[in-house]
Design a protein around this motif. Structure first.
Motif, PDB file in Angstrom:
ATOM      1  N   CYS A 252       0.820  -1.220   0.000  1.00 13.47           N
ATOM      2  CA  CYS A 252       0.000   0.000   0.000  1.00 13.47           C
ATOM      3  C   CYS A 252       0.853   1.270   0.000  1.00 13.47           C
ATOM      4  O   CYS A 252       0.307   2.372  -0.072  1.00 13.47           O
ATOM      5  CB  CYS A 252      -0.883  -0.003   1.242  1.00 13.47           C
ATOM      6  SG  CYS A 252       0.112  -0.069   2.731  1.00 13.47           S
TER       7      CYS A 252
ATOM      8  N   ASP B  22       2.834   2.091   2.595  1.00 13.06           N
ATOM      9  CA  ASP B  22       3.186   2.421   3.983  1.00 13.06           C
ATOM     10  C   ASP B  22       4.448   1.661   4.390  1.00 13.06           C
ATOM     11  O   ASP B  22       4.722   0.579   3.875  1.00 13.06           O
ATOM     12  CB  ASP B  22       2.049   2.051   4.941  1.00 13.06           C
ATOM     13  CG  ASP B  22       0.813   2.892   4.694  1.00 13.06           C
ATOM     14  OD1 ASP B  22       0.965   4.020   4.186  1.00 13.06           O
ATOM     15  OD2 ASP B  22      -0.289   2.417   4.994  1.00 13.06           O
TER      16      ASP B  22
ATOM     17  N   CYS C  73      -1.562   2.712   8.684  1.00 10.83           N
ATOM     18  CA  CYS C  73      -2.902   2.855   9.253  1.00 10.83           C
ATOM     19  C   CYS C  73      -2.997   2.270  10.672  1.00 10.83           C
ATOM     20  O   CYS C  73      -2.043   1.687  11.180  1.00 10.83           O
ATOM     21  CB  CYS C  73      -3.875   2.104   8.346  1.00 10.83           C
ATOM     22  SG  CYS C  73      -3.528   0.340   8.309  1.00 10.83           S
TER      23      CYS C  73
ATOM     24  N   THR D 279      -2.118  -1.333  10.953  1.00 11.70           N
ATOM     25  CA  THR D 279      -0.668  -1.561  10.920  1.00 11.70           C
ATOM     26  C   THR D 279      -0.049  -1.290  12.283  1.00 11.70           C
ATOM     27  O   THR D 279       0.864  -2.011  12.706  1.00 11.70           O
ATOM     28  CB  THR D 279      -0.008  -0.643   9.869  1.00 11.70           C
ATOM     29  OG1 THR D 279      -0.806  -0.681   8.706  1.00 11.70           O
ATOM     30  CG2 THR D 279       1.386  -1.090   9.557  1.00 11.70           C
TER      31      THR D 279
ATOM     32  N   HIS E  11      -7.332  -5.269   5.047  1.00  7.90           N
ATOM     33  CA  HIS E  11      -6.197  -4.887   5.894  1.00  7.90           C
ATOM     34  C   HIS E  11      -5.295  -6.081   6.242  1.00  7.90           C
ATOM     35  O   HIS E  11      -4.381  -5.935   7.063  1.00  7.90           O
ATOM     36  CB  HIS E  11      -6.675  -4.207   7.177  1.00  7.90           C
ATOM     37  CG  HIS E  11      -7.045  -2.769   6.973  1.00  7.90           C
ATOM     38  ND1 HIS E  11      -6.108  -1.784   6.761  1.00  7.90           N
ATOM     39  CD2 HIS E  11      -8.259  -2.171   6.910  1.00  7.90           C
ATOM     40  CE1 HIS E  11      -6.733  -0.636   6.586  1.00  7.90           C
ATOM     41  NE2 HIS E  11      -8.026  -0.843   6.667  1.00  7.90           N
TER      42      HIS E  11
ATOM     43  N   HIS F  13      -3.008  -7.254   4.565  1.00  6.76           N
ATOM     44  CA  HIS F  13      -1.623  -6.935   4.162  1.00  6.76           C
ATOM     45  C   HIS F  13      -0.873  -6.168   5.259  1.00  6.76           C
ATOM     46  O   HIS F  13       0.352  -6.134   5.255  1.00  6.76           O
ATOM     47  CB  HIS F  13      -1.602  -6.152   2.841  1.00  6.76           C
ATOM     48  CG  HIS F  13      -2.099  -4.749   2.977  1.00  6.76           C
ATOM     49  ND1 HIS F  13      -3.434  -4.416   2.896  1.00  6.76           N
ATOM     50  CD2 HIS F  13      -1.450  -3.591   3.215  1.00  6.76           C
ATOM     51  CE1 HIS F  13      -3.567  -3.114   3.075  1.00  6.76           C
ATOM     52  NE2 HIS F  13      -2.369  -2.593   3.269  1.00  6.76           N
ATOM     53  N   CYS F  14      -1.600  -5.557   6.185  1.00 10.54           N
ATOM     54  CA  CYS F  14      -0.953  -4.812   7.271  1.00 10.54           C
ATOM     55  C   CYS F  14      -0.226  -5.796   8.200  1.00 10.54           C
ATOM     56  O   CYS F  14       0.872  -5.496   8.695  1.00 10.54           O
ATOM     57  CB  CYS F  14      -1.963  -3.984   8.058  1.00 10.54           C
ATOM     58  SG  CYS F  14      -3.050  -2.989   7.003  1.00 10.54           S
TER      59      CYS F  14
ATOM     60  N   LEU G  89       2.865  -6.910   6.403  1.00 15.65           N
ATOM     61  CA  LEU G  89       3.926  -5.901   6.495  1.00 15.65           C
ATOM     62  C   LEU G  89       4.699  -6.062   7.803  1.00 15.65           C
ATOM     63  O   LEU G  89       5.933  -5.998   7.826  1.00 15.65           O
ATOM     64  CB  LEU G  89       3.333  -4.483   6.387  1.00 15.65           C
ATOM     65  CG  LEU G  89       4.314  -3.314   6.573  1.00 15.65           C
ATOM     66  CD1 LEU G  89       5.425  -3.353   5.525  1.00 15.65           C
ATOM     67  CD2 LEU G  89       3.575  -1.972   6.512  1.00 15.65           C
TER      68      LEU G  89
END
Ligand code: FES
Length: 145
Positions: free
Chosen positions: A55, A57, A80, A83, A121, A123-124, A127
Motif C-alpha cells: 500500500c 506504507d 494505518c 498496521t 487490511h 496486508h498490514c 507488512l
C-alpha cells in the motif's frame, strides 16, 4: 473563544468515529492501536528491519538480541491503525523468541492474535511479519547468530 456548540459537535464526531471503529475492528485491534506500548525505536539495536508494504506504507522494527534470543522489540510505522496494531502485536509476540522461532512467524499468527482484521487490511499483518523477518535477515547477514 470556542463555543459550546462547537465543542459538542467535536465530541459527537469523535463518538461517531469510535462507533465506526468498533464496528470494523476487533476489541484487540482497537486496544493495540489506541495504546501501542512498543511504538518507537530501541537505542543501539542489534537488528533493524525496514519494509515498504504493497500500500506504500512503511514499517521499521528494531530488536535487542542476546545470545540468539529477542530480548526487546519496537516498531515504527507511518501506516494505518491496523498496521499500528499489527506492529505492536508482533513486537510483543517476538519478545522471548529465538531468532529461528521469530523467523518462522507468519501473518496468520498475527491475524489470529488480533482476532482478525478486515480483509482489505490483511496486508498490514503481512507488512509487520515481513519487517520482523527483514530485521532478522539483516542481523544474520552481518554475522549475527
Ligand atoms: Fe498500509 Fe495498513 S499498511 S493500509
Amino acid at each position: 473563544m470556542i463555543d459550546d456548540d462547537f465543542v459538542n459537535m467535536v465530541k459527537e464526531l469523535q463518538k461517531k468515529i469510535e462507533r465506526e471503529e468498533e464496528e470494523t475492528y476487533s476489541k484487540v485491534v482497537i486496544s493495540e492501536y489506541r495504546n501501542p506500548t512498543n511504538f518507537g525505536f530501541l537505542k543501539k539495536p542489534e537488528a533493524v528491519g525496514m519494509v515498504k508494504g504493497s500500500c506504500g506504507d512503511t514499517m521499521k522494527i528494531t530488536l535487542k538480541i542476546v545470545e540468539g534470543i529477542i530480548q526487546d522489540a519496537r516498531f515504527w510505522t507511518d501506516g494505518c491503525g491496523a498496521t499500528i496494531a499489527a506492529g505492536n502485536m508482533i513486537t510483543k509476540m517476538a519478545k522471548g523468541k529465538t531468532l529461528q522461532e521469530a523467523n518462522n512467524m507468519n501473518s496468520n499468527q498475527i491475524l489470529d492474535a488480533l482476532d482478525g482484521l478486515p480483509k482489505e487490511h490483511n496486508h498490514c499483518a503481512l507488512l509487520a511479519v515481513n519487517t520482523l523477518h527483514d530485521a532478522i535477515n539483516n542481523y544474520r547477514s552481518l554475522g549475527g547468530k
